[in-house]
Design an enzyme around this catalytic site. Structure first.
Site, mmCIF file in Angstrom:
data_model
loop_
_atom_site.group_PDB
_atom_site.id
_atom_site.type_symbol
_atom_site.label_atom_id
_atom_site.label_comp_id
_atom_site.label_asym_id
_atom_site.label_seq_id
_atom_site.Cartn_x
_atom_site.Cartn_y
_atom_site.Cartn_z
ATOM 1 N N CYS A 78 0.839 -1.206 0.000
ATOM 2 C CA CYS A 78 0.000 0.000 0.000
ATOM 3 C C CYS A 78 0.877 1.262 0.000
ATOM 4 O O CYS A 78 1.499 1.574 -1.003
ATOM 5 C CB CYS A 78 -0.975 -0.026 1.164
ATOM 6 S SG CYS A 78 -2.381 1.103 0.931
ATOM 7 N N HIS A 165 -3.726 -5.445 0.763
ATOM 8 C CA HIS A 165 -3.196 -5.914 2.043
ATOM 9 C C HIS A 165 -3.282 -7.439 2.121
ATOM 10 O O HIS A 165 -4.335 -7.998 2.442
ATOM 11 C CB HIS A 165 -3.987 -5.287 3.196
ATOM 12 C CG HIS A 165 -3.734 -3.825 3.359
ATOM 13 N ND1 HIS A 165 -2.726 -3.324 4.144
ATOM 14 C CD2 HIS A 165 -4.358 -2.747 2.810
ATOM 15 C CE1 HIS A 165 -2.727 -2.009 4.086
ATOM 16 N NE2 HIS A 165 -3.708 -1.625 3.279
ATOM 17 N N GLU A 167 -2.037 -9.305 4.364
ATOM 18 C CA GLU A 167 -1.986 -9.773 5.749
ATOM 19 C C GLU A 167 -3.358 -9.994 6.367
ATOM 20 O O GLU A 167 -3.495 -10.712 7.360
ATOM 21 C CB GLU A 167 -1.178 -8.791 6.609
ATOM 22 C CG GLU A 167 -1.803 -7.436 6.820
ATOM 23 C CD GLU A 167 -1.510 -6.423 5.720
ATOM 24 O OE1 GLU A 167 -1.729 -5.222 5.940
ATOM 25 O OE2 GLU A 167 -1.062 -6.851 4.629
ATOM 26 N N SER A 219 2.039 -13.058 38.048
ATOM 27 C CA SER A 219 0.694 -12.483 38.095
ATOM 28 C C SER A 219 -0.387 -13.551 38.059
ATOM 29 O O SER A 219 -1.555 -13.268 38.307
ATOM 30 C CB SER A 219 0.489 -11.542 36.907
ATOM 31 O OG SER A 219 0.471 -12.288 35.695
ATOM 32 N N GLY A 220 -0.001 -14.775 37.728
ATOM 33 C CA GLY A 220 -0.985 -15.828 37.521
ATOM 34 C C GLY A 220 -1.438 -15.918 36.081
ATOM 35 O O GLY A 220 -2.201 -16.810 35.714
ATOM 36 N N GLY A 221 -0.958 -14.992 35.234
ATOM 37 C CA GLY A 221 -1.320 -14.990 33.823
ATOM 38 C C GLY A 221 -0.348 -15.793 32.977
ATOM 39 O O GLY A 221 0.642 -16.349 33.466
ATOM 40 N N VAL A 222 -0.625 -15.833 31.681
ATOM 41 C CA VAL A 222 0.160 -16.652 30.758
ATOM 42 C C VAL A 222 1.576 -16.115 30.602
ATOM 43 O O VAL A 222 2.556 -16.869 30.664
ATOM 44 C CB VAL A 222 -0.536 -16.715 29.380
ATOM 45 C CG1 VAL A 222 0.321 -17.479 28.376
ATOM 46 C CG2 VAL A 222 -1.895 -17.369 29.505
ATOM 47 N N ASP A 223 1.724 -14.785 30.405
ATOM 48 C CA ASP A 223 3.040 -14.225 30.087
ATOM 49 C C ASP A 223 4.059 -14.475 31.197
ATOM 50 O O ASP A 223 5.151 -14.995 30.950
ATOM 51 C CB ASP A 223 2.932 -12.727 29.812
ATOM 52 C CG ASP A 223 2.023 -12.417 28.633
ATOM 53 O OD1 ASP A 223 1.775 -13.327 27.827
ATOM 54 O OD2 ASP A 223 1.556 -11.269 28.529
ATOM 55 N N SER A 224 3.723 -14.087 32.423
ATOM 56 C CA SER A 224 4.687 -14.257 33.508
ATOM 57 C C SER A 224 4.934 -15.734 33.803
ATOM 58 O O SER A 224 6.046 -16.120 34.176
ATOM 59 C CB SER A 224 4.212 -13.530 34.771
ATOM 60 O OG SER A 224 3.041 -14.108 35.293
ATOM 61 N N SER A 225 3.916 -16.579 33.606
ATOM 62 C CA SER A 225 4.086 -18.007 33.874
ATOM 63 C C SER A 225 5.029 -18.654 32.858
ATOM 64 O O SER A 225 5.883 -19.465 33.220
ATOM 65 C CB SER A 225 2.727 -18.710 33.847
ATOM 66 O OG SER A 225 1.857 -18.175 34.822
#
Length: 507
Positions: A78, A165, A167, A219-225
């Site tokens: 584009c 586009h 994507e 934190s109990g979340g996915v990222d930190s785990s």
């Protein structure tokens, strides 16, 4: 590590380009158009993103084409395609008809970029400007009914431009076109897999951290785990995890998450600090002020716990790639809407070195890494949850009574989603306690109680989101249960706002 570089000129689709390229098994990095890094041997190709600007605007992005020509294959999308034509002496201006939405692409001349693609493939257009006069040496490869030059190649070079586009999922064979560019034209092997990432990340962490200790706030979340599991694999018991209960978590969250972490063999210390957080939030109603208080208290509690661990030199964070991209925004690319707790939220006098094992990954990639690492499915499949917790889902002043009320309503909603098989079909869901009261009737008597809003959205990475079209009978059942079981609530509403224009959270 072989990679494709994207120069971002501010397109809303830039992160989606990166995600589609990564789906081919090739690492892709995004940089602002005016901060192009050195094209070392690892860079196999460059993609020039779209932009909300017109190439004729005085302050439009001026791409560093002189550094790209002859160095690596280039694909302009584009605005990127229009700018290359404009810079070579072509004419770019608003077309007789703007193209937005689906169009059929007719292949005028076969090219490696279109390998395996059919003629009249549906593509997604989103542009007002068009190339009216082509520079010498620009060969038209494809057209649509409204645009003569939907794709071109510069003769005698590895430079391509496309007006559409590829994507977005509306472009039927867009992923194939990107694969043709990345793997066919650029020659990438496509071996960037979760297993290879884990192997290289663990080796890098070991080399970086050496014999030192590391602390990580869970934190109990996915990222930190997932960050914890990667670090644990790299340094073992030298990783010390701290899990703070702010009193603003979901119902029974603290005990549930602690038990899950014990099953993963992590070295975790849980700290209950709800009294501190709720005391400091008393009387505060402004959302940003609440965020700052919660963030400050968390850092103070975390630092107090960290001080009890001797000789710690590293602080690990679960920063992921969208946070990194937005933290380096300049004059257009990936404009920041909210500050991130991981990027730029740390005190200047921090005594630790920072290590961020996930800073290359998007959220869905983090989940794939977590699955390969054997993360507990109960945590791996969890919805995202805001860093300030229920502190920004209790609108207005936060009190223990309000938090308890919201925890009950939220638990009913989340458990109902799971029981109905709907939890995994939405990106994020939760309840919000509104700062209003309304009249109701219960047991032949008048009530004047609070209202709870339910929020559920569908998304891929949270950058954009649509409200989840949950069944009406399901919502009716949840409403009845919340009003019947949560004392102090007599009304339930459902949020049908998408992002944009709304955000996922209310505060």
């Amino acid at each position: 590590m072989e990679k494709i570089l994207i120069l971002d000129s501010g397109s809303q689709y830039t992160q989606l380009i990166a995600r589609r390229i990564r789906e081919t098994g090739v690492y892709c990095a995004i940089h602002p158009w005016n901060k192009c890094p050195d094209l070392d041997g690892d860079v196999k190709g460059v993609v020039l993103s779209g932009s909300p600007a017109s190439v004729t605007d005085g302050d439009a992005p001026r791409l560093p084409l002189e550094r790209l020509r002859g160095a690596v294959p280039v694909l302009g999308i584009c605005y990127g395609a229009q700018y290359m034509a404009y810079a070579a002496g072509g004419q770019v201006a608003p077309g007789a008809r703007r193209e937005y939405g689906r169009a059929q692409m007719h292949i005028v001349e076969r090219d490696p970029l279109f390998e395996g693609m059919k003629d009249r493939s549906v593509v997604w257009m989103s542009h007002g400007d068009t190339i009216l006069r082509y520079p010498e040496g620009f060969k038209v490869l494809a057209s649509t009914d409204d645009v003569v030059c939907a794709a071109y190649r510069v003769e005698g070079s590895d430079i391509w431009g496309i007006q559409f586009h590829p994507e977005v999922h509306h472009s039927e064979e867009g992923s194939l076109l990107l694969r043709n560019f990345v793997c066919g034209i650029c020659g990438c092997k496509g071996d960037w897999t979760p297993e290879n990432f884990i192997e290289s990340a663990v080796a890098s962490l070991r080399a970086t951290i050496g014999p030192d200790k590391v602390i990580l706030g869970l934190s109990g979340g996915v990222d930190s785990s997932v960050a914890a599991l990667l670090l644990h694999r790299a340094v073992g018991d030298r990783l010390h995890c701290i899990f703070v209960d702010s009193g603003l978590m979901r119902k029974d969250e603290f005990s549930f998450v602690l038990e899950s972490y014990k099953g993963m063999g992590l070295n975790v210390r849980g700290i209950q600090a709800s009294e501190r957080f709720l005391r400091d939030l008393a009387g505060v109603t402004e959302p940003e002020a609440k965020r700052k208080i919660i963030g400050r208290d968390y850092i103070e509690v975390f630092n107090e716990a960290a001080a009890e661990i001797s000789d710690v030199r590293w602080l690990a964070q679960g920063t992921i790639y969208p946070d990194v991209i937005e933290s380096v925004s300049v004059g257009g690319p990936s404009m920041t809407i909210k500050s991130h707790h991981n990027v730029g939220g740390l005190p200047k006098d921090l005594k630790f070195k920072i290590v961020e094992p996930l800073r290359l990954l998007f959220k869905d990639e983090v989940r794939r890494i977590g699955k390969a690492l054997g993360l507990d499915p109960a945590i791996l499949g969890r919805h995202p949850f805001p860093g300030p917790g229920l502190g920004i889902r209790v609108l207005g002043e936060v009190t223990r009574e309000k938090v308890a009320m919201l925890q009950e309503a939220d638990a009913i909603f989340i458990n109902a989603l799971k029981a109905a098989g709907l939890y995994d079909k939405v990106w994020q869901a939760g309840a919000i306690l509104l700062p209003v009261q309304s009249v109701g009737v219960m047991g032949d008597g008048r009530t004047y109680e609070r209202c709870v809003a339910l929020r559920a959205v569908c998304s891929v990475d949270g950058m954009t989101a649509d409200w989840a079209h949950l069944p009406w009978d399901f919502l009716a059942s949840v409403s009845t249960e919340i009003i019947g079981r949560v004392r102090g609530v007599n009304r339930v509403v459902y949020d049908v706002s998408s992002k944009p224009p709304a955000t996922i959270e209310w505060e």
